[in-house]
Design a protein around this motif. Structure first.
Motif, PDB file in Angstrom:
ATOM      1  N   GLY A   1      42.310  35.427  29.626  1.00  0.00           N
ATOM      2  CA  GLY A   1      43.108  36.516  29.072  1.00  0.00           C
ATOM      3  C   GLY A   1      42.736  37.861  29.639  1.00  0.00           C
ATOM      4  O   GLY A   1      43.434  38.844  29.456  1.00  0.00           O
ATOM      5  N   GLY A   2      41.604  37.940  30.315  1.00  0.00           N
ATOM      6  CA  GLY A   2      41.145  39.195  30.891  1.00  0.00           C
ATOM      7  C   GLY A   2      40.444  40.068  29.869  1.00  0.00           C
ATOM      8  O   GLY A   2      40.135  39.642  28.755  1.00  0.00           O
ATOM      9  N   MET A   3      40.186  41.289  30.246  1.00  0.00           N
ATOM     10  CA  MET A   3      39.496  42.218  29.368  1.00  0.00           C
ATOM     11  C   MET A   3      39.909  43.641  29.708  1.00  0.00           C
ATOM     12  O   MET A   3      40.470  43.891  30.766  1.00  0.00           O
ATOM     13  CB  MET A   3      37.987  42.067  29.504  1.00  0.00           C
ATOM     14  CG  MET A   3      37.471  42.301  30.923  1.00  0.00           C
ATOM     15  SD  MET A   3      35.731  41.964  31.089  1.00  0.00           S
ATOM     16  CE  MET A   3      35.085  43.613  31.144  1.00  0.00           C
ATOM     17  N   ILE A   4      39.616  44.553  28.806  1.00  0.00           N
ATOM     18  CA  ILE A   4      39.891  45.959  29.051  1.00  0.00           C
ATOM     19  C   ILE A   4      38.635  46.564  29.662  1.00  0.00           C
ATOM     20  O   ILE A   4      37.546  46.450  29.097  1.00  0.00           O
ATOM     21  CB  ILE A   4      40.275  46.686  27.754  1.00  0.00           C
ATOM     22  CG1 ILE A   4      41.575  46.102  27.202  1.00  0.00           C
ATOM     23  CG2 ILE A   4      40.425  48.176  27.991  1.00  0.00           C
ATOM     24  CD1 ILE A   4      41.959  46.622  25.853  1.00  0.00           C
ATOM     25  N   ALA A   5      38.773  47.154  30.836  1.00  0.00           N
ATOM     26  CA  ALA A   5      37.629  47.751  31.530  1.00  0.00           C
ATOM     27  C   ALA A   5      37.431  49.181  31.036  1.00  0.00           C
ATOM     28  O   ALA A   5      38.339  49.999  31.117  1.00  0.00           O
ATOM     29  CB  ALA A   5      37.873  47.741  33.035  1.00  0.00           C
ATOM     30  N   LEU A   6      36.243  49.473  30.491  1.00  0.00           N
ATOM     31  CA  LEU A   6      35.934  50.798  29.950  1.00  0.00           C
ATOM     32  C   LEU A   6      34.627  51.316  30.530  1.00  0.00           C
ATOM     33  O   LEU A   6      33.683  50.553  30.717  1.00  0.00           O
ATOM     34  CB  LEU A   6      35.798  50.742  28.429  1.00  0.00           C
ATOM     35  CG  LEU A   6      37.023  50.312  27.638  1.00  0.00           C
ATOM     36  CD1 LEU A   6      36.654  50.045  26.194  1.00  0.00           C
ATOM     37  CD2 LEU A   6      38.090  51.375  27.721  1.00  0.00           C
ATOM     38  N   THR A   7      34.577  52.617  30.779  1.00  0.00           N
ATOM     39  CA  THR A   7      33.326  53.248  31.186  1.00  0.00           C
ATOM     40  C   THR A   7      32.525  53.573  29.919  1.00  0.00           C
ATOM     41  O   THR A   7      33.046  53.493  28.799  1.00  0.00           O
ATOM     42  CB  THR A   7      33.584  54.554  31.959  1.00  0.00           C
ATOM     43  OG1 THR A   7      34.198  55.496  31.064  1.00  0.00           O
ATOM     44  CG2 THR A   7      34.486  54.326  33.170  1.00  0.00           C
ATOM     45  N   GLU A   8      31.275  53.964  30.072  1.00  0.00           N
ATOM     46  CA  GLU A   8      30.454  54.340  28.918  1.00  0.00           C
ATOM     47  C   GLU A   8      31.061  55.535  28.181  1.00  0.00           C
ATOM     48  O   GLU A   8      31.062  55.573  26.944  1.00  0.00           O
ATOM     49  CB  GLU A   8      29.029  54.658  29.356  1.00  0.00           C
ATOM     50  CG  GLU A   8      28.230  53.427  29.718  1.00  0.00           C
ATOM     51  CD  GLU A   8      26.782  53.755  30.029  1.00  0.00           C
ATOM     52  OE1 GLU A   8      26.229  54.680  29.407  1.00  0.00           O
ATOM     53  OE2 GLU A   8      26.218  53.083  30.893  1.00  0.00           O
ATOM     54  N   ASP A   9      31.569  56.515  28.921  1.00  0.00           N
ATOM     55  CA  ASP A   9      32.187  57.683  28.288  1.00  0.00           C
ATOM     56  C   ASP A   9      33.419  57.279  27.486  1.00  0.00           C
ATOM     57  O   ASP A   9      33.648  57.780  26.388  1.00  0.00           O
ATOM     58  CB  ASP A   9      32.571  58.736  29.324  1.00  0.00           C
ATOM     59  CG  ASP A   9      31.360  59.409  29.950  1.00  0.00           C
ATOM     60  OD1 ASP A   9      30.290  59.416  29.315  1.00  0.00           O
ATOM     61  OD2 ASP A   9      31.504  59.931  31.076  1.00  0.00           O
ATOM     62  N   GLN A  10      34.238  56.377  28.030  1.00  0.00           N
ATOM     63  CA  GLN A  10      35.418  55.923  27.322  1.00  0.00           C
ATOM     64  C   GLN A  10      35.037  55.175  26.039  1.00  0.00           C
ATOM     65  O   GLN A  10      35.638  55.384  24.991  1.00  0.00           O
ATOM     66  CB  GLN A  10      36.282  55.041  28.219  1.00  0.00           C
ATOM     67  CG  GLN A  10      36.947  55.824  29.336  1.00  0.00           C
ATOM     68  CD  GLN A  10      37.571  54.940  30.388  1.00  0.00           C
ATOM     69  OE1 GLN A  10      37.165  53.794  30.584  1.00  0.00           O
ATOM     70  NE2 GLN A  10      38.567  55.478  31.083  1.00  0.00           N
ATOM     71  N   LEU A  11      34.023  54.310  26.119  1.00  0.00           N
ATOM     72  CA  LEU A  11      33.546  53.616  24.919  1.00  0.00           C
ATOM     73  C   LEU A  11      33.061  54.606  23.869  1.00  0.00           C
ATOM     74  O   LEU A  11      33.304  54.439  22.675  1.00  0.00           O
ATOM     75  CB  LEU A  11      32.415  52.647  25.271  1.00  0.00           C
ATOM     76  CG  LEU A  11      32.838  51.276  25.752  1.00  0.00           C
ATOM     77  CD1 LEU A  11      31.629  50.514  26.301  1.00  0.00           C
ATOM     78  CD2 LEU A  11      33.494  50.492  24.642  1.00  0.00           C
ATOM     79  N   TRP A  12      32.359  55.649  24.307  1.00  0.00           N
ATOM     80  CA  TRP A  12      31.844  56.654  23.389  1.00  0.00           C
ATOM     81  C   TRP A  12      32.991  57.367  22.681  1.00  0.00           C
ATOM     82  O   TRP A  12      32.971  57.545  21.472  1.00  0.00           O
ATOM     83  CB  TRP A  12      30.970  57.637  24.159  1.00  0.00           C
ATOM     84  CG  TRP A  12      30.474  58.807  23.376  1.00  0.00           C
ATOM     85  CD1 TRP A  12      30.795  60.111  23.584  1.00  0.00           C
ATOM     86  CD2 TRP A  12      29.580  58.807  22.263  1.00  0.00           C
ATOM     87  NE1 TRP A  12      30.159  60.905  22.673  1.00  0.00           N
ATOM     88  CE2 TRP A  12      29.397  60.122  21.848  1.00  0.00           C
ATOM     89  CE3 TRP A  12      28.921  57.800  21.570  1.00  0.00           C
ATOM     90  CZ2 TRP A  12      28.596  60.481  20.779  1.00  0.00           C
ATOM     91  CZ3 TRP A  12      28.118  58.165  20.511  1.00  0.00           C
ATOM     92  CH2 TRP A  12      27.960  59.481  20.130  1.00  0.00           C
ATOM     93  N   ILE A  13      34.014  57.759  23.426  1.00  0.00           N
ATOM     94  CA  ILE A  13      35.164  58.455  22.835  1.00  0.00           C
ATOM     95  C   ILE A  13      35.891  57.528  21.859  1.00  0.00           C
ATOM     96  O   ILE A  13      36.212  57.913  20.737  1.00  0.00           O
ATOM     97  CB  ILE A  13      36.133  58.945  23.928  1.00  0.00           C
ATOM     98  CG1 ILE A  13      35.462  60.029  24.776  1.00  0.00           C
ATOM     99  CG2 ILE A  13      37.428  59.464  23.309  1.00  0.00           C
ATOM    100  CD1 ILE A  13      36.185  60.329  26.061  1.00  0.00           C
TER     101      ILE A  13
END
Length: 110
Positions: free
Chosen positions: A80-92
């Motif tokens: 199904g894949g995944m959503i790719a997030l940076t650390e900053d995006q996860l923090w927000i």
């Protein structure tokens, strides 16, 4: 007659409706920016600015730019894949409501 982005507004009530929508959008924008800044201040945290320095308070425009490149990517162990997030995006995203955090797989802000 008054035109906006290819839409012509001929009646005064149409112009007033557009002004009302624009005012409401600005209000929501300002409230979202204020809530994010309050949350960051309470945690004594910040976000990197355009030069990589930590800033508090960030503008909501900058937050939108940080969230701009969220995308889905295939993963070899998950069809199904995944959503790719940076650390900053996860923090927000950790400041979002619980439903949104679950969607993106982000933890709650600590």
């Amino acid at each position: 007659m008054w035109g906006v982005g290819g839409v012509s507004l001929k009646k005064e009530c149409q112009i007033m409706a557009l002004i009302t929508i624009m005012a409401m959008a600005l209000l929501v924008y300002a409230l979202a920016e204020e809530r994010l800044r309050e949350a960051l201040a309470a945690l004594k945290q910040g976000l990197p600015d355009q030069l990589g320095r930590m800033t508090n308070p960030p503008t909501l425009r900058w937050i939108f730019q940080l969230l701009e490149n969220i995308h889905w990517q295939p993963h070899e162990h998950d069809p199904g894949g995944m959503i790719a997030l940076t650390e900053d995006q996860l923090w927000i995203i950790s400041f979002f409501p619980p439903e949104a955090r679950r969607y993106y797989g982000a933890p709650e802000a600590t």
